[in-house]
Design an enzyme around this catalytic site. Sequence first.
Site, PDB file in Angstrom:
ATOM      1  N   ASP A   1      17.937 -17.719  35.182  1.00 40.99           N
ATOM      2  CA  ASP A   1      17.050 -17.876  33.850  1.00 40.99           C
ATOM      3  C   ASP A   1      15.507 -17.955  34.690  1.00 40.99           C
ATOM      4  OD1 ASP A   1      16.320 -20.859  34.668  1.00 40.99           O
ATOM      5  OD2 ASP A   1      17.758 -20.858  35.033  1.00 40.99           O
TER       6      ASP A   1
ATOM      7  N   ASP B   1      13.318 -20.728  34.322  1.00 46.35           N
ATOM      8  CA  ASP B   1      12.812 -21.768  33.724  1.00 46.35           C
ATOM      9  C   ASP B   1      12.335 -21.632  32.504  1.00 46.35           C
ATOM     10  OD1 ASP B   1      12.283 -24.338  35.325  1.00 46.35           O
ATOM     11  OD2 ASP B   1      10.194 -23.922  34.707  1.00 46.35           O
TER      12      ASP B   1
END
Length: 290
Positions: free
Chosen positions: A212, A214
């Site tokens: 991802d 973050d």
Amino acid sequence: MSSSTPTLGIIGGSGLYALEALTDVETMQVDTPFGAPSDSIVAGTLGDARLLFLPRHGQGHRIPPHRINYRANVLALKMAGAEQILSISAVGSMQEDIHPGDMVVVDQFIDRTRHRTDTFFDDDGVVAHVGFAHPIDEALAAAVVGATKRVGATVHQGGTYLCMEGPQFSTLAESKLYRSWGVSVIGMTNFPEARLAREAELPYATLAMATDYDCWHEDHDAVTVEGVIAVMQKNVATAKEIIVELASNLPDPAESPAVTALAGAIITHPDTISADVRQKLRPLIGKYIH
């Protein structure tokens, strides 16, 4: 390459709980002077190597990052015969060009943990100061990069891993701060793991799997467990391919500076170290203090 079969310890992260490609499999229960590791060690043969696999969160992912017995995990692998350690870790990307699904073989760390014991030399009356300027073993990292390229995965060579305490994800302010430091990825488990590997004189490298962005990326939703798991499942399949490729192309750990990290690092005079402490720390200091 050394004449004997090389032995690689694998610490599996989120989503990586088993290595199906192993043959001649046996399960090892290893008790350490620092308690029990996260789970049993699964030993087996893969390619030209012997592998020792340990899931850091335990089977079923039952141990949170701040409760992992990192000392027991690292020392159990050493006691079981590991000559070097590859850490597999799910991470968040802190850079635009590191996309979810990419692999990062980091070469530096920033430690933002707060509640973890990060040394074997804590309360037994033995003081040791190992060098740690370069926490990642260069030869092992290069071998991991090569294996990743050969399986066709996107890999970023080098970069800084920021280890946060967790188990919560970052605030937006924290995420922006870490980006201002030039951090490449963020995770919750490689510290104190890397520090302890150095004290145990085990060459160590990290294969960081980006899941991802973050929470800093304005064009992407804030990190969620569901989103992480979706990408993580693809990453884990790739990581298993990388491990298979790596097993036949391991460097000789004897050539790593990590294997003599404690030489000259133990400050305590041997005459002041009790027999009980010598016995407890024997897997670590036995070749220096008899």
